[in-house]
Design a protein around this motif. Sequence first.
Motif, PDB file in Angstrom:
ATOM      1  N   ASP A 130      68.670  46.130  52.901  1.00  0.00           N
ATOM      2  CA  ASP A 130      67.452  45.654  52.255  1.00  0.00           C
ATOM      3  C   ASP A 130      67.742  45.144  50.838  1.00  0.00           C
ATOM      4  N   LEU A 131      68.376  45.988  50.039  1.00  0.00           N
ATOM      5  CA  LEU A 131      68.544  45.675  48.611  1.00  0.00           C
ATOM      6  C   LEU A 131      69.487  44.507  48.350  1.00  0.00           C
ATOM      7  N   SER A 132      70.369  44.206  49.299  1.00  0.00           N
ATOM      8  CA  SER A 132      71.310  43.126  49.026  1.00  0.00           C
ATOM      9  C   SER A 132      70.627  41.764  49.088  1.00  0.00           C
ATOM     10  N   ASN A 133      69.384  41.724  49.560  1.00  0.00           N
ATOM     11  CA  ASN A 133      68.620  40.473  49.508  1.00  0.00           C
ATOM     12  C   ASN A 133      67.777  40.462  48.243  1.00  0.00           C
ATOM     13  N   GLN A 134      67.574  39.268  47.716  1.00  0.00           N
ATOM     14  CA  GLN A 134      66.632  39.153  46.609  1.00  0.00           C
ATOM     15  C   GLN A 134      65.282  39.650  47.110  1.00  0.00           C
ATOM     16  N   ALA A 135      64.601  40.488  46.321  1.00  0.00           N
ATOM     17  CA  ALA A 135      63.402  41.161  46.823  1.00  0.00           C
ATOM     18  C   ALA A 135      62.362  40.205  47.412  1.00  0.00           C
ATOM     19  N   GLY A 136      62.155  39.074  46.780  1.00  0.00           N
ATOM     20  CA  GLY A 136      61.092  38.175  47.200  1.00  0.00           C
ATOM     21  C   GLY A 136      61.325  37.494  48.545  1.00  0.00           C
ATOM     22  N   LYS A 137      62.549  37.551  49.024  1.00  0.00           N
ATOM     23  CA  LYS A 137      62.860  36.834  50.269  1.00  0.00           C
ATOM     24  C   LYS A 137      62.604  37.690  51.500  1.00  0.00           C
TER      25      LYS A 137
ATOM     26  N   GLU B 102      67.493  44.205  33.307  1.00  0.00           N
ATOM     27  CA  GLU B 102      66.653  43.187  32.669  1.00  0.00           C
ATOM     28  C   GLU B 102      65.925  42.320  33.681  1.00  0.00           C
ATOM     29  N   GLU B 103      66.577  42.048  34.786  1.00  0.00           N
ATOM     30  CA  GLU B 103      65.961  41.151  35.774  1.00  0.00           C
ATOM     31  C   GLU B 103      65.327  41.923  36.926  1.00  0.00           C
ATOM     32  N   SER B 104      65.224  43.235  36.816  1.00  0.00           N
ATOM     33  CA  SER B 104      64.739  44.073  37.929  1.00  0.00           C
ATOM     34  C   SER B 104      65.373  43.596  39.229  1.00  0.00           C
ATOM     35  N   ALA B 105      66.694  43.541  39.255  1.00  0.00           N
ATOM     36  CA  ALA B 105      67.376  42.916  40.379  1.00  0.00           C
ATOM     37  C   ALA B 105      68.485  43.785  40.969  1.00  0.00           C
ATOM     38  N   PRO B 106      68.096  44.754  41.801  1.00  0.00           N
ATOM     39  CA  PRO B 106      69.126  45.583  42.438  1.00  0.00           C
ATOM     40  C   PRO B 106      70.131  44.757  43.253  1.00  0.00           C
ATOM     41  N   HIS B 107      69.703  43.577  43.728  1.00  0.00           N
ATOM     42  CA  HIS B 107      70.642  42.810  44.551  1.00  0.00           C
ATOM     43  C   HIS B 107      71.876  42.385  43.754  1.00  0.00           C
TER      44      HIS B 107
END
Length: 595
Positions: free
Chosen positions: A450-457, A530-535
Amino acid sequence: MRKLMDQITDEVTKAFTAAGYEARYGKVTLSNRPDLCEYQCNGAMAAAKNYKSAPFVIADEVAARLAGNPMFSMAESVKPGFLNLKLNASYLADYLSDMQADRERFGCEKTTEPKTIIVDYGGPNVAKPLHVGHLRSAIIGESIKRIGNFMGHRMIGDVHLGDWGLQMGLIITELKERRPELVYFDESFEGEYPKEAPFTIFELDEIYPAASKRSKEDEDYKKAAMQATGELQNGRRGYGALFQHILEISVSDLKQNYENLNVFFDLWKGESDVQPYIADMVAKMKADGFAYESDGALVVDVREETDTKEIPPCIILKSDGASLYSTTDLATIVWRMEEYHPDGMIYLADKRQEMHFIQVFRCAKKTGLLDSNTSLQYIGFGTMNGKDGKPFKTRDGGVMKLADLISEINAEMLLKITENRKMKENLLISEEEALATAKTVALAAVKYGDLSNQAGKDYIFDMDRFTSFEGNSGPYLLYTIVRIKSILNKYHALGKNEGDLRILPAHSDLEKNLMTELAKFNAVMETAFEESAPHKICSYLYDLANAFNSFYHETKIMTEEDELVQQSYIRLLDLTKSILEICIDVLGFEAPERM
Ligand code: ARG
């Protein structure tokens, strides 16, 4: 520790200014020609225009100033005006030794300006089964919270239960049909209600879908449910007592479910908790002239001049005076401001809820519910689809319950692990250990998938790919960690130890490549926060694991005869393990001892 890239930029910037050019041209980036160099600076190309000079002349001057600089093993200008850089191996080794000496943070400093941030995630609806949509919210939210905590912020996770809607009225109505004799329905009753709930979680799980189905077919039934919802909200005692039972039973079941996912909330607040705040909030919105009546409902306009699409008014109360999803979200903001004065709130919800959050956020700002320095951020996530590209379903086409999905993956993982142990080591593993390991690895498979995708996709849930021990998957990362642990164990079992030597300069390109990846750790963490980006942590993990595995395949570690070199390898392995472990921890999963 200062980020390696910043240190390099500092040096190159000094060279630019020493040669008489502005500092801003000294910015260094990773090389896009790794065959030629590790880092590059394109500043001379930009400076040329300003200084009316040829780019390669400037690049030559800067390169000349960098000659002999101990940070670089190569600093050369190439036509038409690039600076190609290679880091000195001993400089890099020192950087890693300093990282290693920083036993808890490995060179990633805590922020000097800690913020209080509420993360609103999970969002389950009480008495309705958790479905796979809730999975994404839980996984991403938990990771964002952990990343923030690691960076030194005060992150507060709030589950924000959906517990104040029609589903409560539906359950009450269905229960009334089935067991009208229950004391909760006797309006003249004034005594104390029983402590025990009149139903179990299993009954509750069955009651809601039955009631929901019936309300779609039977108008009168639906009306009754809406009325019950209204009466509950207006404080009917018996319904309030039933509500408490539903809440208690659901919440203890939910806690168990989330714990299995390694997801932990600081607050178990719900929509119902902010009821006491609604009346005052609404009165103030009216008094301040923001809220007005439209078609019987109470609304606040949230249009803005720059809008390119229609943004309808935010509805505060329905025409019958009942509160809505937006009402409880607004009142929750009031409560959170009072209680925590947060610097920010981050919301996770399906991206189809975007309009709702635009309206709520604008309304909150406009009506002054927030301080000017409190930020609101909505992270809308995409859908988890099946291989057919449609929202994930059960085999017979029903909505997939979370618990069922998890047990399917656990079963698949158990098969793989048993196979793997037989094949690789010809070792039978106890059933107990196999089960526990399968659970740990399965969670990594789901979360990393799940997390390896950008959340919005949107993404496709691919059981084979997610559970594979190879390729860009959770199990591959765990396998890498387990491999390192086993080497370290073997080394220590020989009675050896890594001594207190610093890490030696790389002995090969593959070792240097691994070191370069390790040195990126603090920069990656910072950006991910900063980018809230776990991916971004996921792709870093994958690069790091690949760099390690390539190094490992080409390097004789256990048979290395030079003790000092071997010690340095072991220290490097230990550092790699620590970094991998911190990264998977902030993603919300962990590695087993063996697999
Ligand atoms: N309960 C909602 C749902 O199932 C999600 C809640 C999201 N958070 C919020 N503050 N609205 O769709």
